[in-house]
Design an enzyme around this catalytic site. Structure first.
Site: not given
Ligand SMILES: Nc1ccn([C@H]2C[C@H](O)[C@@H](COP(=O)(O)O)O2)c(=O)n1
Ligand SMILES: [Zn+2]
Length: 159
Positions: A77, A79, A102, A105
């Site tokens: 992710h 973060e 999330c 993170c």
């Molecule tokens: N705070 C976050 C939340 C999610 N991510 C990333 C992880 C995945 O690459 C994408 C989420 O994919 P989705 O389920 O919306 O198709 O975002 C993050 O980096 N930081």
């Molecule tokens: Zn995350």
């Protein structure tokens, strides 16, 4: 006379996070993070992507399927990448992130000593992950607030 349309610090830092997100190869959600210290210095940036060695062209970007066939098993992710990319302590800093962290993170943010989260989108609000993240942030006293470019619209755990 100086120009008046320059970016505020907040717009600048979220702008850097947003630009960083544009490096992501995730076809569905691109996330960027920018960590800033108490002297308004950017100390790290990151975006969501696969770890070193995991090719963007061969590892899966799918959202559905068996665990090993989806991106969720592999993506680092934004973060987490920003925290890992830092070459100095992130303790006491603020993270600007284009999507609310999330729960995983959130644990890294708390344990690394980041004191404040400024986020843009909260598209996973009401999910279990979001609820768990809020629970941990409130327990740890980490502040979080939402910003829409130039405008702070929500403040939690203020000083
Ligand atoms: N705070 C976050 C939340 C999610 N991510 C990333 C992880 C995945 O690459 C994408 C989420 O994919 P989705 O389920 O919306 O198709 O975002 C993050 O980096 N930081
Ligand atoms: Zn995350």
């Amino acid at each position: 006379m100086k120009r008046s349309e320059y970016l505020s610090w907040e717009e600048y830092f979220m702008g850097v996070a947003s630009l960083s997100a544009q490096r992501s190869k995730d076809p569905n959600t691109q996330v960027g993070a920018c960590i800033v210290n108490d002297e308004k210095r950017i100390i790290s940036i990151g975006y969501n992507g696969f770890p070193r060695g995991a090719s963007d062209d061969t590892f899966p970007w799918e959202k559905e399927g068996g665990v090993v066939d989806t991106k969720y098993a592999y993506v680092v992710h934004a973060e987490a990448n920003a925290i890992l990319n830092a070459r100095t302590t992130v303790s006491g800093s603020t993270v600007y992130v284009t999507l609310f962290p999330c729960h995983e993170c959130t644990k890294l943010i708390i344990q690394s000593g980041i004191k404040e989260i400024v986020y843009a989108s909260n598209k996973y609000k009401n999910t279990e992950s979001h609820k768990a993240a809020l629970k941990m942030l409130d327990a740890a006293g980490v502040k979080y607030r939402q910003m829409e470019f130039g405008e702070i619209i929500y403040v939690k755990n203020p000083k």
